[in-house]
Scaffold this motif. Structure first.
Motif, PDB file in Angstrom:
ATOM      1  N   LEU A   1      40.523  33.200  38.626  1.00 16.14           N
ATOM      2  CA  LEU A   1      41.447  32.158  38.184  1.00 16.14           C
ATOM      3  C   LEU A   1      41.713  32.225  36.683  1.00 16.14           C
ATOM      4  O   LEU A   1      42.716  31.674  36.204  1.00 16.14           O
ATOM      5  N   GLY A   2      40.814  32.862  35.952  1.00 12.51           N
ATOM      6  CA  GLY A   2      40.969  32.950  34.503  1.00 12.51           C
ATOM      7  C   GLY A   2      40.644  31.660  33.775  1.00 12.51           C
ATOM      8  O   GLY A   2      41.186  31.395  32.690  1.00 12.51           O
ATOM      9  N   VAL A   3      39.749  30.859  34.326  1.00 12.86           N
ATOM     10  CA  VAL A   3      39.375  29.589  33.701  1.00 12.86           C
ATOM     11  C   VAL A   3      37.980  29.710  33.087  1.00 12.86           C
ATOM     12  O   VAL A   3      37.153  30.505  33.557  1.00 12.86           O
ATOM     13  N   PRO A   4      37.689  28.937  32.056  1.00  7.85           N
ATOM     14  CA  PRO A   4      36.337  28.949  31.493  1.00  7.85           C
ATOM     15  C   PRO A   4      35.329  28.437  32.522  1.00  7.85           C
ATOM     16  O   PRO A   4      35.604  27.492  33.259  1.00  7.85           O
ATOM     17  N   TYR A   5      34.156  29.052  32.556  1.00  3.97           N
ATOM     18  CA  TYR A   5      33.110  28.614  33.474  1.00  3.97           C
ATOM     19  C   TYR A   5      31.764  28.769  32.773  1.00  3.97           C
ATOM     20  O   TYR A   5      31.628  29.473  31.768  1.00  3.97           O
ATOM     21  N   TYR A   6      30.764  28.101  33.326  1.00  9.45           N
ATOM     22  CA  TYR A   6      29.421  28.175  32.761  1.00  9.45           C
ATOM     23  C   TYR A   6      28.420  28.201  33.902  1.00  9.45           C
ATOM     24  O   TYR A   6      28.484  27.382  34.821  1.00  9.45           O
ATOM     25  N   ARG A   7      27.508  29.136  33.832  1.00 10.04           N
ATOM     26  CA  ARG A   7      26.456  29.277  34.844  1.00 10.04           C
ATOM     27  C   ARG A   7      25.160  28.730  34.248  1.00 10.04           C
ATOM     28  O   ARG A   7      24.600  29.304  33.313  1.00 10.04           O
ATOM     29  N   GLN A   8      24.716  27.610  34.780  1.00  6.21           N
ATOM     30  CA  GLN A   8      23.541  26.907  34.261  1.00  6.21           C
ATOM     31  C   GLN A   8      22.317  27.337  35.066  1.00  6.21           C
ATOM     32  O   GLN A   8      22.028  26.804  36.120  1.00  6.21           O
ATOM     33  N   GLN A   9      21.589  28.295  34.528  1.00  2.67           N
ATOM     34  CA  GLN A   9      20.427  28.828  35.240  1.00  2.67           C
ATOM     35  C   GLN A   9      19.283  27.820  35.187  1.00  2.67           C
ATOM     36  O   GLN A   9      18.868  27.388  34.110  1.00  2.67           O
ATOM     37  N   LEU A  10      18.751  27.456  36.354  1.00  2.00           N
ATOM     38  CA  LEU A  10      17.697  26.450  36.418  1.00  2.00           C
ATOM     39  C   LEU A  10      16.352  27.052  36.782  1.00  2.00           C
ATOM     40  O   LEU A  10      15.318  26.601  36.292  1.00  2.00           O
ATOM     41  N   GLU A  11      16.355  28.040  37.667  1.00 10.28           N
ATOM     42  CA  GLU A  11      15.151  28.764  38.041  1.00 10.28           C
ATOM     43  C   GLU A  11      15.602  30.056  38.707  1.00 10.28           C
ATOM     44  O   GLU A  11      16.806  30.243  38.933  1.00 10.28           O
ATOM     45  N   PRO A  12      14.704  30.977  38.974  1.00 10.19           N
ATOM     46  CA  PRO A  12      15.152  32.236  39.579  1.00 10.19           C
ATOM     47  C   PRO A  12      15.974  32.007  40.852  1.00 10.19           C
ATOM     48  O   PRO A  12      15.594  31.233  41.721  1.00 10.19           O
ATOM     49  N   LYS A  13      17.123  32.666  40.907  1.00  9.90           N
ATOM     50  CA  LYS A  13      18.038  32.627  42.055  1.00  9.90           C
ATOM     51  C   LYS A  13      18.660  31.256  42.277  1.00  9.90           C
ATOM     52  O   LYS A  13      19.245  30.999  43.330  1.00  9.90           O
ATOM     53  N   ARG A  14      18.596  30.383  41.277  1.00 19.18           N
ATOM     54  CA  ARG A  14      19.183  29.050  41.419  1.00 19.18           C
ATOM     55  C   ARG A  14      19.908  28.689  40.131  1.00 19.18           C
ATOM     56  O   ARG A  14      19.282  28.541  39.069  1.00 19.18           O
ATOM     57  N   ALA A  15      21.224  28.537  40.245  1.00 19.61           N
ATOM     58  CA  ALA A  15      22.032  28.173  39.079  1.00 19.61           C
ATOM     59  C   ALA A  15      23.174  27.271  39.517  1.00 19.61           C
ATOM     60  O   ALA A  15      23.884  27.557  40.496  1.00 19.61           O
ATOM     61  N   ASN A  16      23.358  26.165  38.791  1.00 19.86           N
ATOM     62  CA  ASN A  16      24.601  25.419  38.908  1.00 19.86           C
ATOM     63  C   ASN A  16      25.713  26.254  38.285  1.00 19.86           C
ATOM     64  O   ASN A  16      25.467  27.061  37.379  1.00 19.86           O
ATOM     65  N   ILE A  17      26.931  26.050  38.743  1.00 23.74           N
ATOM     66  CA  ILE A  17      28.066  26.707  38.100  1.00 23.74           C
ATOM     67  C   ILE A  17      29.210  25.708  38.015  1.00 23.74           C
ATOM     68  O   ILE A  17      29.484  24.972  38.975  1.00 23.74           O
ATOM     69  N   VAL A  18      29.843  25.641  36.849  1.00 24.70           N
ATOM     70  CA  VAL A  18      30.936  24.699  36.601  1.00 24.70           C
ATOM     71  C   VAL A  18      32.097  25.443  35.975  1.00 24.70           C
ATOM     72  O   VAL A  18      31.914  26.418  35.243  1.00 24.70           O
ATOM     73  N   ALA A  19      33.292  24.988  36.265  1.00 23.31           N
ATOM     74  CA  ALA A  19      34.507  25.570  35.688  1.00 23.31           C
ATOM     75  C   ALA A  19      35.389  24.444  35.186  1.00 23.31           C
ATOM     76  O   ALA A  19      35.377  23.333  35.725  1.00 23.31           O
ATOM     77  N   ARG A  20      36.206  24.755  34.175  1.00 21.23           N
ATOM     78  CA  ARG A  20      36.981  23.717  33.494  1.00 21.23           C
ATOM     79  C   ARG A  20      38.452  24.099  33.452  1.00 21.23           C
ATOM     80  O   ARG A  20      38.813  25.218  33.091  1.00 21.23           O
ATOM     81  N   LEU A  21      39.293  23.126  33.803  1.00 20.27           N
ATOM     82  CA  LEU A  21      40.737  23.295  33.764  1.00 20.27           C
ATOM     83  C   LEU A  21      41.311  22.160  32.921  1.00 20.27           C
ATOM     84  O   LEU A  21      41.330  21.008  33.363  1.00 20.27           O
ATOM     85  N   ASP A  22      41.732  22.465  31.719  1.00 14.00           N
ATOM     86  CA  ASP A  22      42.181  21.425  30.795  1.00 14.00           C
ATOM     87  C   ASP A  22      43.550  20.881  31.164  1.00 14.00           C
ATOM     88  O   ASP A  22      44.457  21.628  31.560  1.00 14.00           O
TER      89      ASP A  22
END
Length: 407
Positions: free
Chosen positions: A46-67
């Motif tokens: 999509l070409g949008v900014p995103y962030y992968r929030q690593q919490l523990e091995p093999k587990r990460a939240n992921i968020v993307a932002r559309l202004d």
């Protein structure tokens, strides 16, 4: 990129993301890492900014932002769509959990209803907003959490994305959060919370040929269970009543004890589930049951188990509040209007089960729950979601993301 909601859901179902639920299990089907990788590729396409929030091995939240036209740094509002990446285990399923077949207007497979169906709808709505960039759109964040099914911890950790200096990714908290769960296109404005804990009784081991020389921990647990049964039938229902979610409840879901049939058991363990009303404190609910059950055992002719030292109630391993309808009224009304304009009832309802919503509401962020499908199909041996529900929810998410709270 595939922008068909049914095909997108099929893609999601094919990716195992099983929550171990506290079990000591191994395998690629466990944890959410494969799902997170897929979502990362989606946001990259999509070409949008995103962030992968690593919490523990093999587990990460992921968020993307559309202004939107007015960025949040300039005072614009933020609407968050949130869905969890994990599913419950597949034990006992009578269909192939990872083969998302279409049958009778339904998509089948583990997670199809809870909640990859809702996630697919949100992803398609988010992609459409990214392509069209409607001028009325607020900033829209697509957030995908881990470990909803066994503790709601991923959603709680998301709050660091706008509060923690080292991990700050948004300039301010969202103005509203819509959590995906199967609600039959109604708006859940209130639900129960939960306290879960283990209770142990101790005894003295001995040979079953001479049971009088031991102390049977299972018999002692029977006294505790009798007290809990009495608490469930006579006490807990008197502790409050919410107009949307009803009364609090208590249930014992698991029991284990002993080492062999010919040994007097010296230990026994149960796991207790206490559902709390939106305004109840889970820790206080735990303490109340512990105290009342001990008194009940003593009053029925036994010794006080706490004083005698043969019972131990662990601190809750899960203590989460419910969702209150006191602070989400404007959000619920705006979403309800969008749903009704799409031709659906959009009733404001309460439910007995828990969701990620209190993780945000507990920090002062208005949150409601909305999505396709019925909770009756969640976690089942032939889990499914109706395609017409998917299509309707996708359009509603899009329209709400387009207008936010201004409509």
């Amino acid at each position: 990129m595939n922008l068909d909601v049914v095909q997108t859901l099929q893609d999601l179902v094919r990716i195992p993301s099983v929550n171990p639920m506290g079990r000591d299990v191994q395998g690629e089907e466990y944890l959410e890492h494969q799902m997170t990788d897929y979502l990362q590729q989606w946001f990259q396409a999509l070409g949008v900014p995103y962030y992968r929030q690593q919490l523990e091995p093999k587990r990460a939240n992921i968020v993307a932002r559309l202004d939107g036209d007015l960025a949040p740094e300039e005072g614009g509002s933020i609407i968050m769509f949130e869905a969890h990446q994990d599913t419950v285990p597949v034990d006992g399923m009578i269909i192939d959990p990872w083969d998302p077949v279409i049958r009778d207007g339904r998509v089948l497979g583990r997670g199809a209803c809870d909640i990859k169906g809702g996630m697919a709808c949100m992803l398609i709505a988010f992609a459409r907003l990214a392509a069209e960039r409607p001028p009325t759109m607020p900033t829209v964040v697509m957030a995908c959490s881990v470990n909803e099914e066994f503790g709601f911890t991923g959603a709680e950790d998301m709050n660091r994305l706008w509060t923690d200096g080292d991990e700050r990714w948004l300039p301010k908290p969202p103005d509203a959060v819509v959590v995906a769960e199967p609600t039959l296109l109604d708006v859940v404005v209130a639900h129960k919370g939960v306290a879960r804990w283990r209770c142990h009784t101790r005894g003295l081991a001995g040979h079953s040929a001479q049971p009088e020389k031991g102390e049977n921990a299972i018999y002692r647990m029977a006294q505790i269970l009798s007290g809990i049964s009495q608490y469930a039938s006579q006490t807990v229902a008197t502790l409050g009543d919410h107009p949307l979610v009803g009364r609090p409840t208590v249930s014992v879901g698991r029991i284990s004890g002993g080492i062999s049939i010919n040994t007097v058991p010296d230990h026994c363990t149960i796991e207790i589930d206490r559902r709390v009303l939106p305004e109840e404190d889970p820790s206080e609910a735990w303490q109340h049951l512990v105290d009342v059950v001990a008194q009940t055992v003593e009053q029925t002719g036994g010794e006080n188990p706490a004083t005698a030292g043969w019972v131990e109630h662990e601190e809750p391993f899960l203590a989460k509040p419910g969702l209150s309808d006191q602070d989400n009224g404007p959000l619920a009304a705006a979403l309800q209007q969008t749903i009704q304009q799409a031709g659906h009832a959009g009733n404001l309802v309460g439910v007995p089960y828990g969701t990620d919503a209190p993780a945000f509401a507990g920090h002062g962020i208005p949150a409601v729950v909305f999505g396709p499908g019925c909770i009756d199909q969640a976690h089942t041996v032939d889990e499914w979601v109706a395609i017409e529900q998917l299509e309707a929810a996708t359009e509603i998410y899009y329209q709400f993301g387009k207008l936010g709270l201004t409509d």
